[in-house]
Design a protein around this motif. Structure first.
Motif: not given
Length: 212
Positions: A180-206
């Protein structure tokens, strides 16, 4: 993010997801891509409640996937201290004794604080301290396979004990409290560490936040 003669407030990133989701892999991927900045990983598992006053027979029954298992008040207090650039003494949990040990770890504040754990988005007071909130979303079948591999190889447990715990506490607690806490997330990353696109976007934002 800063005022004259005052250090910029550290950036707090909350990373959550179910057991075996890959949230730790995502957190370490952030570390790897933010070389050159000072980073700190704060693990929710360090904040399991002290149970020294309970007999061992009661300690072993602890549901470690329930919010009541965590000393969230202490975690919030120490994050606030880190945000003020103060050192903190992080507790150390003794899993063999099912209680907090008498040891602590001295932790110094850093530019980026990654707060990682299954329930870090559950408490609104904790969420309010975060600049970015991440939910690592992985299918139940993948998570249980990962958990079985980890517990058998790293913790010497039997297959049946892992399955029994998953069915009795891990899975129901995930659907009741974690998912249920998924609704509070700014970013949902499917399949964890294998999702390089999501990780790159997150690092860019940081990086954008740090450079402000």
């Amino acid at each position: 993010m800063s005022t004259p003669n005052k250090r910029p407030r550290p950036v707090v990133i909350g990373v959550t997801g179910g057991s075996g989701s890959g949230k730790t892999t995502v957190s370490h991927a952030i570390f790897d891509q933010l070389q050159g900045h000072s980073l700190l990983m704060l693990e929710e598992d360090s904040y399991y409640r002290d149970q020294s006053e309970k007999p061992m027979a009661e300690r072993v029954k602890t549901n470690y996937d329930h919010p009541d298992a965590f000393d969230t008040d202490l975690m919030i207090e120490q994050i606030k201290q880190l945000l003020e650039w103060k050192n903190v003494e992080i507790p150390v949990y003794d899993y063999t004794e099912h209680t907090r040990s008498d040891k602590t770890v001295l932790v110094e504040p850093k530019e980026v604080i990654i707060v990682e754990g299954i329930l870090v988005l559950n408490d609104p007071r904790l969420r309010d301290l975060m600049d970015i909130k991440v939910f690592v979303d992985t299918d139940d079948d993948i998570r249980i396979i990962r958990r079985i591999q980890r517990d058998l190889e790293e913790r010497g447990r039997s297959l049946q004990s892992v399955i029994d715990q998953y069915q009795s506490t891990v899975k129901p607690m995930y659907h009741q409290f974690i998912e249920p806490t998924k609704r509070y997330a700014d970013l949902i990353v499917p399949e964890g560490g294998s999702n390089q696109v999501a990780i790159d976007l997150l690092v860019t934002k940081i990086r954008d936040i740090i450079s402000d």
